[in-house]
Design an enzyme around this catalytic site. Sequence first.
Site, PDB file in Angstrom:
ATOM      1  NE  ARG A  80      -3.766  -2.287   2.169  1.00 57.37           N
ATOM      2  CZ  ARG A  80      -3.499  -3.592   2.273  1.00 57.37           C
ATOM      3  NH1 ARG A  80      -2.293  -3.995   2.621  1.00 57.37           N
ATOM      4  NH2 ARG A  80      -4.424  -4.485   2.011  1.00 57.37           N
ATOM      5  CG  HIS A 105      -0.754  -5.540  -4.341  1.00 62.72           C
ATOM      6  ND1 HIS A 105       0.414  -5.527  -3.626  1.00 62.72           N
ATOM      7  CD2 HIS A 105      -1.561  -6.441  -3.702  1.00 62.72           C
ATOM      8  CE1 HIS A 105       0.334  -6.385  -2.602  1.00 62.72           C
ATOM      9  NE2 HIS A 105      -0.854  -6.944  -2.623  1.00 62.72           N
ATOM     10  CG  HIS A 180       0.197 -11.482  -3.970  1.00 56.79           C
ATOM     11  ND1 HIS A 180      -0.690 -12.311  -3.334  1.00 56.79           N
ATOM     12  CD2 HIS A 180       0.151 -10.313  -3.296  1.00 56.79           C
ATOM     13  CE1 HIS A 180      -1.254 -11.659  -2.330  1.00 56.79           C
ATOM     14  NE2 HIS A 180      -0.762 -10.441  -2.280  1.00 56.79           N
ATOM     15  CB  SER A 181       3.079 -17.716  -5.126  1.00 54.96           C
ATOM     16  OG  SER A 181       3.323 -17.683  -6.510  1.00 54.96           O
ATOM     17  CE1 TYR A 182      -3.035 -14.922  -2.961  1.00 59.53           C
ATOM     18  CE2 TYR A 182      -3.564 -15.365  -0.667  1.00 59.53           C
ATOM     19  CZ  TYR A 182      -3.616 -14.536  -1.765  1.00 59.53           C
ATOM     20  OH  TYR A 182      -4.249 -13.324  -1.684  1.00 59.53           O
ATOM     21  CG  ASP A 249      -2.134  -8.174   5.197  1.00 62.40           C
ATOM     22  OD1 ASP A 249      -1.123  -8.179   4.475  1.00 62.40           O
ATOM     23  OD2 ASP A 249      -3.229  -7.726   4.840  1.00 62.40           O
ATOM     24  CD  GLU A 308       2.440 -10.172  -0.389  1.00 60.22           C
ATOM     25  OE1 GLU A 308       2.382  -9.007  -0.807  1.00 60.22           O
ATOM     26  OE2 GLU A 308       1.594 -10.648   0.379  1.00 60.22           O
TER      27      GLU A 308
HETATM   28  C1  GLA Z   1      -1.351  -8.266   0.125  1.00 59.47           C
HETATM   29  C2  GLA Z   1      -1.882  -7.334   1.130  1.00 59.47           C
HETATM   30  C3  GLA Z   1      -3.138  -7.899   1.697  1.00 59.47           C
HETATM   31  C4  GLA Z   1      -4.136  -8.193   0.598  1.00 59.47           C
HETATM   32  C5  GLA Z   1      -3.520  -9.104  -0.411  1.00 59.47           C
HETATM   33  C6  GLA Z   1      -4.400  -9.315  -1.586  1.00 59.47           C
HETATM   34  O1  GLA Z   1      -0.767  -9.356   0.684  1.00 59.47           O
HETATM   35  O2  GLA Z   1      -0.953  -7.039   2.145  1.00 59.47           O
HETATM   36  O3  GLA Z   1      -3.692  -6.993   2.604  1.00 59.47           O
HETATM   37  O4  GLA Z   1      -4.504  -7.008  -0.033  1.00 59.47           O
HETATM   38  O5  GLA Z   1      -2.308  -8.562  -0.849  1.00 59.47           O
HETATM   39  O6  GLA Z   1      -5.638  -9.796  -1.244  1.00 59.47           O
END
Ligand code: GLA
Length: 344
Positions: A80, A105, A180-182, A249, A308
């Site tokens: 952000r 992002h 941004h892989s989960y 987060d 990330e």
């Molecule tokens: C990042 C942000 C989260 C969220 C994800 C996407 O990881 O830090 O708050 O916005 O991206 O959903």
Amino acid sequence: MDIRKEIFGEIEGKQVDSYSLKNDHGMEVSFITYGGTVTKILAPDRNGCLENVVLGFDTLDEYIKHTHYFGAIAGRVAGRIGNARYSWNGKTVELTPNEGRNHLHGGSIGFNHVIWNEEKVSVAADRVSVTISYYSRNGEEGYPGNLKVDASYTLTDKGSFLIEYQAETDSDTPVNLTNHSYFNLSGDAKYPILDHTLQMEADAYLPLTEENLPTGEIRHVEGTPFDFRQPRTILEGMGESEETKDGYDHPFVLKKDGSVVLSHAGSGRTMTVETDQKSVVLYTGNFLTGERLSGGGTAGRHKGLCLETQGYPDAVNHPHFPSVMVKAGEVDRASTVYTFGVKE
Ligand code: GLA
């Protein structure tokens, strides 16, 4: 070692390709040119069973409509930017606000929502790699400068997946690129990630405001839910704290050359992350809802976690954070390697 290229879909007459990089032990990394999105990573568990360890979809349509950045490149600036603005050389730069009044992002059409072009494909005895590029024009989402970005994806025969970014601009601009892989090491997103064990060489983290922006403080992790210097599960880490009641987060400040190790006792899978970046945002999929995933599973809260690797979020508004500004004519580089293994 092998690379396979296929057509994945089409948007407004433009073709989107998919590439699958394979090594000789069955490991496979697939990505598409839409968003440079990693769609699949097949890694063996302790019995040699190959399963997907990232959340992904089957179709392009789902990637287009989806808002959780599955596997994508986040940029020009990941994370952000407060009030969607910053000042540079006495001028205020206004960016697109796309999360309330803040910029997230890279804006409404970030690097996750554009088609990248193939630059180079190379196959060697011990590694295969594909480089893709994107030309981000001056003024895109408010950012100054024409920015040429290359992203290279390499898979080695030793089980390492390497991501390298290179960016060059003709006017000073912030750049902070990440993937941004989960991840979900249980395989095919069978279980939530709360039982994954995490260890991070990070002595500090960045506390957040209610809008998930860094407050500016750099706080030591000792005695907090953010202390992963010794391995513990995500669930243990979160504890009862108000700060982590929804999950993590948060940006963690990595020691120089500090690594991160994620492991899953059930499957035996491990993933070591090494980076030249100064921080890693641990995001535990707190906002995920029940999307249908490729492979038949479903997403949902805590079904994947992102690591990330990047510069500090909102660095453009905190002069004491390491700068993410790239000057005209300079080349910015970032690299992260994810090495997959197993533990008995
Ligand atoms: C990042 C942000 C989260 C969220 C994800 C996407 O990881 O830090 O708050 O916005 O991206 O959903």
